[in-house]
Design an enzyme around this catalytic site. Structure first.
Site, PDB file in Angstrom:
ATOM      1  N   ASP A  30       0.905  -1.194  -0.101  1.00 12.49           N
ATOM      2  CA  ASP A  30       0.092  -0.126   0.035  1.00 12.49           C
ATOM      3  C   ASP A  30       1.091   1.198  -0.163  1.00 12.49           C
ATOM      4  O   ASP A  30       1.946   1.434   0.624  1.00 12.49           O
ATOM      5  CB  ASP A  30      -1.022  -0.107   1.133  1.00 12.49           C
ATOM      6  N   ILE A  31       0.433   2.181  -0.836  1.00 16.20           N
ATOM      7  CA  ILE A  31       1.330   3.485  -0.816  1.00 16.20           C
ATOM      8  C   ILE A  31       1.270   4.329   0.378  1.00 16.20           C
ATOM      9  O   ILE A  31       2.130   4.840   0.557  1.00 16.20           O
ATOM     10  CB  ILE A  31       0.662   4.217  -2.144  1.00 16.20           C
ATOM     11  N   ASN A  87     -12.830  -3.636   2.734  1.00 16.25           N
ATOM     12  CA  ASN A  87     -13.768  -2.422   2.781  1.00 16.25           C
ATOM     13  C   ASN A  87     -14.929  -2.661   1.590  1.00 16.25           C
ATOM     14  O   ASN A  87     -14.355  -2.733   0.345  1.00 16.25           O
ATOM     15  CB  ASN A  87     -12.923  -1.319   2.698  1.00 16.25           C
ATOM     16  N   GLN A  94     -14.265   2.148   1.411  1.00 17.94           N
ATOM     17  CA  GLN A  94     -13.842   1.809   0.098  1.00 17.94           C
ATOM     18  C   GLN A  94     -13.445   3.212  -0.888  1.00 17.94           C
ATOM     19  O   GLN A  94     -14.533   3.718  -0.944  1.00 17.94           O
ATOM     20  CB  GLN A  94     -14.500   0.832  -0.437  1.00 17.94           C
ATOM     21  N   HIS A 100     -10.199  -5.099  -3.223  1.00 21.26           N
ATOM     22  CA  HIS A 100      -8.460  -5.487  -2.740  1.00 21.26           C
ATOM     23  C   HIS A 100      -8.688  -5.960  -1.428  1.00 21.26           C
ATOM     24  O   HIS A 100      -9.422  -5.284  -0.425  1.00 21.26           O
ATOM     25  CB  HIS A 100      -7.792  -4.246  -3.041  1.00 21.26           C
ATOM     26  N   HIS A 102      -6.892  -5.872   2.174  1.00 18.94           N
ATOM     27  CA  HIS A 102      -5.907  -5.366   2.870  1.00 18.94           C
ATOM     28  C   HIS A 102      -5.446  -6.125   3.539  1.00 18.94           C
ATOM     29  O   HIS A 102      -6.148  -6.806   4.406  1.00 18.94           O
ATOM     30  CB  HIS A 102      -6.192  -4.155   3.707  1.00 18.94           C
TER      31      HIS A 102
HETATM   32  P1  5GP Z   1      -9.674   1.394   0.209  1.00 23.09           P
HETATM   33  O1  5GP Z   1      -9.889   2.649   0.905  1.00 23.09           O
HETATM   34  O2  5GP Z   1     -10.381   1.452  -1.125  1.00 23.09           O
HETATM   35  O3  5GP Z   1     -10.359   0.243   1.121  1.00 23.09           O
HETATM   36  O4  5GP Z   1      -7.986   1.163  -0.126  1.00 23.09           O
HETATM   37  C1  5GP Z   1      -7.451   1.822  -1.237  1.00 23.09           C
HETATM   38  C2  5GP Z   1      -6.179   1.613  -0.826  1.00 23.09           C
HETATM   39  O5  5GP Z   1      -5.320   1.933  -1.914  1.00 23.09           O
HETATM   40  C3  5GP Z   1      -5.476   2.651   0.499  1.00 23.09           C
HETATM   41  O6  5GP Z   1      -5.213   1.985   1.415  1.00 23.09           O
HETATM   42  C4  5GP Z   1      -4.676   3.695  -0.425  1.00 23.09           C
HETATM   43  O7  5GP Z   1      -3.663   3.883   0.487  1.00 23.09           O
HETATM   44  C5  5GP Z   1      -4.183   2.700  -1.482  1.00 23.09           C
HETATM   45  N1  5GP Z   1      -3.610   3.156  -2.776  1.00 23.09           N
HETATM   46  C6  5GP Z   1      -4.373   4.241  -3.499  1.00 23.09           C
HETATM   47  N2  5GP Z   1      -3.689   4.764  -4.535  1.00 23.09           N
HETATM   48  C7  5GP Z   1      -2.552   3.786  -4.559  1.00 23.09           C
HETATM   49  C8  5GP Z   1      -1.541   3.642  -5.436  1.00 23.09           C
HETATM   50  O8  5GP Z   1      -1.517   4.249  -6.816  1.00 23.09           O
HETATM   51  N3  5GP Z   1      -0.662   2.651  -5.235  1.00 23.09           N
HETATM   52  C9  5GP Z   1      -0.622   1.877  -4.232  1.00 23.09           C
HETATM   53  N4  5GP Z   1       0.366   1.107  -4.043  1.00 23.09           N
HETATM   54  N5  5GP Z   1      -1.467   1.996  -3.390  1.00 23.09           N
HETATM   55  C10 5GP Z   1      -2.644   3.075  -3.410  1.00 23.09           C
END
Ligand code: 5GP
Ligand code: ZN
Length: 114
Positions: A30-31, A87, A94, A100, A102
């Site tokens: 994760d970034i 999520n 989300q 995805h 985590h």
């Molecule tokens: P969500 O909030 O949808 O459950 O998770 C999305 C996740 O993707 C977040 O934890 C966010 O930090 C990660 N994320 C968003 N953009 C990027 C990206 O360009 N590269 C990577 N490696 N992670 C990302």
């Protein structure tokens, strides 16, 4: 999906720190990590969320969980314990609508998560 961030990572159009790959799954860090191990495990095929993935009913959801465990073993957190979070929907946080998992570990994880 042309405008999907994670489809672009699958297509290698956007760089990512890839830590595990199978024919049907991809895992990358994760970034914005929330734990020492914070890896996103995704199916290469686009599904918007966990329910859509499950509905495909083709073993891909199983592959996702197996890949998450493989990454946990690889990162040395399988024994101490890890958390898999899916999520689902904006109210649950989300933000990327390509399913995805985590994978979180490497520190004590509080419950409930908030
Ligand atoms: P969500 O909030 O949808 O459950 O998770 C999305 C996740 O993707 C977040 O934890 C966010 O930090 C990660 N994320 C968003 N953009 C990027 C990206 O360009 N590269 C990577 N490696 N992670 C990302
Ligand atoms: Zn996608």
């Amino acid at each position: 999906m042309t405008d999907c961030l994670f489809c672009k990572i699958v297509a290698k159009e956007i760089p990512a720190d890839i830590v595990h790959e199978t024919d049907r799954t991809l895992a990358f860090r994760d970034i914005n990590p929330q734990a020492p191990t914070h890896v996103l495990v995704i199916p290469k095929q686009h599904h918007a969320n966990a329910f859509e993935l499950a509905q495909a009913d083709d073993g891909l959801a199983d592959d996702l969980l197996k890949a998450a465990h493989a990454v946990a073993v690889q990162d040395g957190v399988a024994e101490t314990g890890y958390r898999v979070v899916l999520n689902t929907g904006p109210g649950a946080g989300q933000t990327v609508f390509h399913v995805h998992a985590h994978l979180l570990g490497g520190r004590p994880l509080l419950w409930p998560p908030g």
